[in-house]
Motif scaffolding. Structure first.
Motif, mmCIF file in Angstrom:
data_model
loop_
_atom_site.group_PDB
_atom_site.id
_atom_site.type_symbol
_atom_site.label_atom_id
_atom_site.label_comp_id
_atom_site.label_asym_id
_atom_site.label_seq_id
_atom_site.Cartn_x
_atom_site.Cartn_y
_atom_site.Cartn_z
ATOM 1 N N LEU A 1 -0.768 22.337 2.139
ATOM 2 C CA LEU A 1 -1.860 21.580 1.939
ATOM 3 C C LEU A 1 -1.414 20.435 1.139
ATOM 4 C CD1 LEU A 1 -4.816 20.887 1.381
ATOM 5 C CD2 LEU A 1 -4.953 22.636 -0.227
ATOM 6 N N ILE B 1 0.814 13.308 2.028
ATOM 7 C CA ILE B 1 1.558 12.434 3.065
ATOM 8 C C ILE B 1 0.541 11.070 3.340
ATOM 9 C CG2 ILE B 1 -0.031 13.138 4.920
ATOM 10 C CD1 ILE B 1 2.379 13.114 6.675
ATOM 11 N N HIS B 2 -0.527 11.004 2.403
ATOM 12 C CA HIS B 2 -1.428 9.666 2.584
ATOM 13 C C HIS B 2 -0.679 8.757 1.453
ATOM 14 C CE1 HIS B 2 -4.390 11.628 4.844
ATOM 15 N NE2 HIS B 2 -4.289 12.735 4.071
ATOM 16 N N PRO C 1 2.209 6.289 0.549
ATOM 17 C CA PRO C 1 3.546 5.908 1.081
ATOM 18 C C PRO C 1 4.789 6.427 0.277
ATOM 19 C CG PRO C 1 2.471 4.058 -0.109
ATOM 20 C CD PRO C 1 1.502 5.295 -0.115
ATOM 21 N N THR D 1 -5.180 4.187 -2.784
ATOM 22 C CA THR D 1 -5.486 5.404 -2.021
ATOM 23 C C THR D 1 -6.082 6.579 -2.886
ATOM 24 O OG1 THR D 1 -3.907 4.652 -0.259
ATOM 25 C CG2 THR D 1 -4.442 7.161 -0.372
ATOM 26 N N ILE E 1 -7.546 10.602 -2.568
ATOM 27 C CA ILE E 1 -7.889 11.605 -1.805
ATOM 28 C C ILE E 1 -8.710 12.684 -2.510
ATOM 29 C CG2 ILE E 1 -7.009 13.890 -0.523
ATOM 30 C CD1 ILE E 1 -4.385 11.403 -0.905
ATOM 31 N N ILE F 1 -11.885 13.837 1.828
ATOM 32 C CA ILE F 1 -12.069 12.460 2.237
ATOM 33 C C ILE F 1 -11.114 11.571 1.676
ATOM 34 C CG2 ILE F 1 -14.057 10.491 1.635
ATOM 35 C CD1 ILE F 1 -15.466 12.704 2.599
ATOM 36 N N THR G 1 -9.796 8.014 0.873
ATOM 37 C CA THR G 1 -10.225 6.501 0.840
ATOM 38 C C THR G 1 -9.191 5.440 0.281
ATOM 39 O OG1 THR G 1 -12.251 7.359 -0.359
ATOM 40 C CG2 THR G 1 -11.929 5.244 -0.356
ATOM 41 N N HIS G 2 -9.072 4.444 1.511
ATOM 42 C CA HIS G 2 -7.875 3.345 0.958
ATOM 43 C C HIS G 2 -8.598 2.119 0.665
ATOM 44 C CE1 HIS G 2 -4.718 5.776 2.679
ATOM 45 N NE2 HIS G 2 -5.863 6.211 3.739
#
Lengths: 421, 284
Positions: free
Chosen positions: A160, A166-167, A169, A203, A205, B128, B130-131
């Motif tokens: 997890l 990973i989102h 960079p 970004t 999450i 969720i 979000t970018h």
């Protein structure tokens, strides 16, 4: 004399990943065999990150540790000295995929008489690769961090955690973790000083507390830490397939990522950014901490990580205090106070400015591992590569990566967080 | 000015991601033009992109489940945004198993295209991600810079060979020279040539076929007095050609190029619902 053998390739992978994870923190680490197992410790040059991995003797096929007294040294027999090895050990474990496929056994043995540590990889087809590395003695530092006093604790599967990170960079430096009892949010952090603050992609999450194996939020908080330093731990935790625990408090206080398994434990402690409003931290005179006193813990004003030697070295008897830089310069100047006492050395890095970014750019005043102050020569000799080079201890910055380095498609290069010595 | 769109189908998401990835390889910054029924990714031929221009047109209905757009004004019902396609590509990359992806125009610290990805999770509520992608809003007075380029008055039009083959040929040539000559004739023959002091390499393609263009001012049945063997050629920057070829992950339905001798090469790649035009100017 220490000897340990790693047999199963999956264990070798875990060990290799641990080395890589530590390599993200610093170019040098301390290889510290004790009776119960093998500890690896590392602190980065700006003291803002500290790694500790401990493999119990049960992790190894065979583990043998014996204290040797060195007759050539002082009158008192030394306990087995902790050894410092620079990232010359990284090439041994460089290519993780190759490790898994080709290496059948790994023997590690030390002999403190001639200050050598040997990594012997027994590979398929009768190939044996032997790496002989010289070490220096060091005093390992570990962060003093009371996990049990953290109001916020999250525990999650390593899969997890990887799916979350990973989102972001690979170039993302800092990340903020924000928690309330209702939700958890990881978001990218951009320093407002940087030129492209407004151009940067942001970004975020959001997760539900349900996704965590354990979720405890005692105080709403937002902590910002360095993601780059953590990436190694992510790969390591996936190899162990153990859950990762995150202990943290409010901004400015360190955050700890740890793994606790039957045969190993690891903890990576990172400093966090203080919220800027906090910056009126009054100057405090350097404190002398005695061994008997309970370690000074966090107070609202000291944004630091305390590092202490876990065992008593052959220390000087007097108390020595190295003065800080002048109090006149308040913004962005850090001082390092080194305090030595009878039985322990405590190093506190105090910041007058709460931004730990500045810590990273500042020179450290003393190399953290130098205790006795005697110069030792660093000799790197690897039978595999067949090259020898001599380096002075302080010129460690010129590392020996000019020797053959295998291409490594998996990991990023070791971060260059060096203090400009 | 308002824009909201939603993708729920994974195949559509995949397809849209591929288009965005192609753009990301072709240009650092580009213009996204939003109209009622179409989207366009546009790069106009400025000096700083080497005179290259790109026109990529998509039918929104083939990708989006919902698409609402209110332009700058009633009679100019469109929105032109300047953005870094790599950012959009990155935002979509980790959305490959998403439940839904929503894209909308927002105003955070600056105008942004906010991509909101709903991912499956282990709990009852979705994860969720979000970018926020910063964008620049292009004022109406500059819109004429982004008009659809016209098909040039070409000397030869020819179908391209299989792009994968073409790409591997060009990739090897890239190591030997910075420029490449494309020549083709109306007999379905194309050559890719490089020439340096040390070496010349030519790859010949045959039987490619020439697309039938109907000219406005000629009836299709009138005899064309053109030498079918005559080669039209243009020397172009090899890197720009490779950028186009490397970006193609899926074979297009139709791929052709129009050559204006020593002036420009115009590539047209057609997929079911996306068309891509790419202009590379000839080098001196």
């Amino acid at each position: 004399l220490t000897e340990c053998k790693l047999h199963l390739s999956s264990f070798l992978l875990v060990f290799g990943r641990a080395i890589h994870a530590i390599a993200r923190i610093s170019d040098e680490f301390c290889f510290d065999p004790v009776e119960k197992g093998l500890a690896l410790r590392s602190v980065n040059s700006s003291r803002s990150a500290c790694a500790y991995v401990f493999f119990s003797s049960m992790f190894f096929q065979h583990y043998c540790w014996a204290a040797v007294s060195e007759s050539c040294q002082k009158e008192k027999p030394l306990p087995l000295p902790c050894k410092l090895i620079i990232k010359s050990v990284l090439p041994v474990f460089r290519c993780i995929n190759m490790l898994e496929r080709n290496v059948e056994k790994c023997n590690i043995y030390t002999n403190s008489n001639d200050h050598h540590i040997t990594f012997q990889l027994i590979c398929k087809h009768g190939v044996v690769k032997t790496h002989n590395l010289t070490f220096q003695e060091c005093d390992p530092l570990q962060a003093v961090f009371a996990k049990h006093m953290c109001p916020n604790v999250l525990k999650l599967q390593s899969r997890l955690l990887a799916d979350i990170m990973i989102h972001f960079p690979m170039s993302q430096e800092e990340v903020t973790l924000a928690v309330t009892p209702m939700k958890v949010c990881f978001r990218s952090y951009a320093d407002e000083d940087t030129a492209d603050y407004s151009k940067a992609m942001h970004t975020e999450i959001q997760l539900n507390p349900d996704e965590f194996d354990y979720f405890q939020v005692g105080v709403d908080s937002e902590v910002t830490f360095c993601l780059k330093e953590l990436r190694g731990l992510l790969a390591f935790s996936e190899a162990t397939s153990s859950p990762v625990s995150i202990h943290f408090d409010v901004s400015g206080k360190p955050i700890a990522f740890s793994i606790d398994d039957m045969v190993l434990e690891a903890s990576f402690i990172l400093a966090t950014l203080s919220v800027i409003g906090d910056e009126a931290a009054p100057e405090q005179p350097p404190r002398v901490s005695q061994h008997q006193e309970s370690k000074p813990h966090w107070n609202g004003n000291s944004h630091n990580m305390e590092l202490a030697a876990p065992r008593s070295p052959l220390a000087k008897q007097e108390t020595k205090i190295i003065p800080k830089m002048s109090n006149g310069d308040c913004t962005g100047i850090e001082g390092a106070t080194i305090i030595e006492t009878n039985d322990c050395a405590t190093r506190e890095l105090r910041s007058t400015h709460s931004d730990y970014h500045k810590v990273r750019k500042l020179q450290s005043h003393l190399p953290y591992f130098s205790k006795q102050g005697n110069k030792a020569f660093q000799l790197f000799h690897s039978l595999f590569f067949g090259a020898i080079s001599f380096k002075e201890k302080d010129a460690i910055n010129d590392t020996l990566h000019s020797l053959a380095t295998a291409s490594d498609t998996e990991e990023d290069s070791v971060p260059t967080q060096r203090s400009q010595v | 000015m308002r824009f909201r769109a939603k993708i729920v189908d994974l195949a559509c998401l995949n397809h849209f991601s591929r288009v965005v990835n192609t753009m990301a390889r072709l240009a650092k910054m580009c213009t996204l033009r939003l109209a009622v029924d179409k989207l366009y990714f546009i790069l106009s031929d400025k000096v700083d992109n080497g005179g290259v221009s790109v026109w990529c047109e998509l039918c929104q209905g083939n990708f989006f489940d919902e698409f609402q757009m209110e332009g700058v004004a009633a009679e100019h019902n469109e929105i032109y945004l300047e953005l870094v396609p790599e950012n959009l590509s990155r935002a979509l990359k980790t959305a490959q198993n998403a439940k839904t992806v929503k894209i909308k125009l927002t105003n955070k610290h600056c105008p942004c295209l906010t991509v909101s990805v709903e991912l499956p999770s282990l709990s009852s509520t979705s994860r969720i991600v979000t970018h926020d992608i910063p964008v620049g809003v292009i004022p109406r007075r500059l819109w004429r810079d982004f008009r659809e380029p016209s098909v040039p008055d070409f000397d030869v039009s020819i179908y391209l060979p299989v792009l994968k083959t073409m790409k591997s040929v060009v990739e090897r040539m890239k190591n030997l020279s910075n420029c490449i000559v494309i020549e083709a004739n109306l007999s379905g023959e194309m050559n890719l040539k490089i020439e340096t002091d040390l070496v010349s390499v030519t790859t010949h393609f045959k039987d490619l076929g020439n697309p039938p263009w109907v000219s406005d001012d000629e009836s299709p049945s009138s005899a064309q007095v053109k030498d079918l063997e005559n080669m039209a050629e243009a020397r172009i920057d090899i890197k720009k050609l490779l950028q186009l070829l490397a970006g193609q992950q899926v074979n297009p339905t139709k791929a052709l190029c129009n050559i204006v001798s020593r002036r420009i090469v115009h590539f047209i790649l057609l997929h079911e619902d996306v068309s891509l035009q790419y202009f590379i100017p000839a080098l001196a």
